[in-house]
Design a protein around this motif. Structure first.
Motif, PDB file in Angstrom:
ATOM      1  N   VAL A  73       0.938  -1.280   0.166  1.00  0.00           N
ATOM      2  CA  VAL A  73      -0.206   0.011  -0.247  1.00  0.00           C
ATOM      3  C   VAL A  73       1.250   1.240   0.410  1.00  0.00           C
ATOM      4  CG1 VAL A  73      -1.435   0.978   1.158  1.00  0.00           C
ATOM      5  CG2 VAL A  73      -2.036  -1.023   1.023  1.00  0.00           C
ATOM      6  N   VAL A  74       2.117   1.362   0.987  1.00  0.00           N
ATOM      7  CA  VAL A  74       2.837   2.682   0.743  1.00  0.00           C
ATOM      8  C   VAL A  74       3.441   2.614  -0.522  1.00  0.00           C
ATOM      9  CG1 VAL A  74       4.425   4.110   2.273  1.00  0.00           C
ATOM     10  CG2 VAL A  74       3.097   2.821   3.616  1.00  0.00           C
ATOM     11  N   ALA A  75       3.766   1.213  -0.763  1.00  0.00           N
ATOM     12  CA  ALA A  75       4.373   1.807  -2.215  1.00  0.00           C
ATOM     13  C   ALA A  75       3.753   1.816  -3.306  1.00  0.00           C
ATOM     14  CB  ALA A  75       5.288   0.613  -2.489  1.00  0.00           C
ATOM     15  N   PHE A  76       2.629   1.977  -3.409  1.00  0.00           N
ATOM     16  CA  PHE A  76       1.254   2.138  -4.379  1.00  0.00           C
ATOM     17  C   PHE A  76       1.430   3.465  -4.016  1.00  0.00           C
ATOM     18  CE2 PHE A  76      -2.628   3.391  -6.079  1.00  0.00           C
ATOM     19  CZ  PHE A  76      -2.578   2.589  -7.064  1.00  0.00           C
ATOM     20  N   GLY A 102      12.597  -0.912  -4.393  1.00  0.00           N
ATOM     21  CA  GLY A 102      13.156  -0.761  -2.715  1.00  0.00           C
ATOM     22  C   GLY A 102      12.537  -0.267  -1.441  1.00  0.00           C
ATOM     23  N   ILE A 103      10.822   0.386  -1.734  1.00  0.00           N
ATOM     24  CA  ILE A 103      10.209   0.305  -0.554  1.00  0.00           C
ATOM     25  C   ILE A 103      10.361  -0.732   0.507  1.00  0.00           C
ATOM     26  CG2 ILE A 103       8.518   1.055   0.342  1.00  0.00           C
ATOM     27  CD1 ILE A 103       9.147   3.641  -0.753  1.00  0.00           C
ATOM     28  N   GLY A 104      10.812  -2.000  -0.165  1.00  0.00           N
ATOM     29  CA  GLY A 104      10.119  -3.442   0.795  1.00  0.00           C
ATOM     30  C   GLY A 104      12.234  -3.305   1.132  1.00  0.00           C
ATOM     31  N   TYR A 105      12.688  -2.970   0.549  1.00  0.00           N
ATOM     32  CA  TYR A 105      14.560  -3.647   1.801  1.00  0.00           C
ATOM     33  C   TYR A 105      14.579  -1.128   2.193  1.00  0.00           C
ATOM     34  CZ  TYR A 105      16.463  -7.055  -0.920  1.00  0.00           C
ATOM     35  OH  TYR A 105      17.284  -8.359  -1.136  1.00  0.00           O
ATOM     36  N   ALA A 106      13.854  -1.225   1.945  1.00  0.00           N
ATOM     37  CA  ALA A 106      14.179   0.028   2.876  1.00  0.00           C
ATOM     38  C   ALA A 106      13.201  -0.009   4.059  1.00  0.00           C
ATOM     39  CB  ALA A 106      13.646   1.588   1.902  1.00  0.00           C
ATOM     40  N   MET A 107      12.735  -1.190   4.233  1.00  0.00           N
ATOM     41  CA  MET A 107      11.698  -1.309   5.788  1.00  0.00           C
ATOM     42  C   MET A 107      13.421  -1.585   6.421  1.00  0.00           C
ATOM     43  SD  MET A 107       8.132  -2.172   4.604  1.00  0.00           S
ATOM     44  CE  MET A 107       7.127  -1.148   4.159  1.00  0.00           C
ATOM     45  N   ALA A 108      14.233  -2.417   6.159  1.00  0.00           N
ATOM     46  CA  ALA A 108      15.290  -3.162   6.914  1.00  0.00           C
ATOM     47  C   ALA A 108      15.440  -2.671   8.072  1.00  0.00           C
ATOM     48  CB  ALA A 108      16.333  -3.521   5.917  1.00  0.00           C
TER      49      ALA A 108
END
Length: 180
Positions: A73-76, A102-108
């Motif tokens: 949702v946030v990425a969209f 990129g947003i997924g990896y940024a949650m690291a």
């Protein structure tokens, strides 16, 4: 052997994200296989927070799937805001998938909240760690979005991310049962 190469790649990329290395984000955006890796990073990075929610091990294992939905949702919303309202005529067109990876990896940086489980910290110190990891995650999202969208100004990227995350920040405590 292939699985170990994949794990090493994810580890190297997470380390690069934690360093806010633009080359690593460029690599993540360009690799379609990193979508699955990003989902794994989101799942693993949400485990420390999921562990704080009452309900036992089943809750701890299932709540991260809600974070995967949160990630999508946030990425969209970031993609939609960037391509609909905050784009310039000279902007480089981009697809949703690189932004999402990129947003997924940024949650690291949320992985570092594991210290909140391992260590018994007094109240303000635990909140400081949460705030620092959230700020670090926000910075990683800014670097990732900046690169994925063809390097618009960081001011524009910061506004896009803040607008995208505002509803999530407000709703997240309710969605998680007020346990934060």
């Amino acid at each position: 052997m292939l699985i170990w190469e994949e794990i090493k790649t994810v580890y190297r990329r997470v380390a690069g994200v934690l360093k806010l290395d633009p080359r690593v984000f460029t690599e993540i955006h360009a690799d379609p296989q990193s979508t699955y890796q990003a989902a794994a990073v989101v799942y693993i990075s949400s485990l420390p927070l999921a562990n704080q929610i009452p309900g036992g091990w089943v809750t701890t294992l299932l709540v991260p799937f809600a974070f995967i939905a949160w990630w999508i949702v946030v990425a969209f919303v970031i993609y939609w805001l960037a391509t609909s309202f905050f784009t310039k005529e000279d902007s480089v067109p981009t697809a949703f998938a690189p932004v999402a990876r990129g947003i997924g990896y940024a949650m690291a940086p949320r992985i570092l909240q594991v210290f909140l489980i391992v260590l018994v910290l007094p109240f303000p110190l635990g909140r400081i760690i949460q705030l620092l990891t959230f700020g670090w995650m926000f910075a990683a999202m800014a670097v990732s979005t900046h690169i994925a969208l063809g390097r618009p100004s960081y001011a524009r990227v910061t506004i896009i991310i803040a607008l995208a995350m505002l509803p999530i920040i407000i709703l997240e405590p309710f969605l998680l049962g007020g346990q934060r």
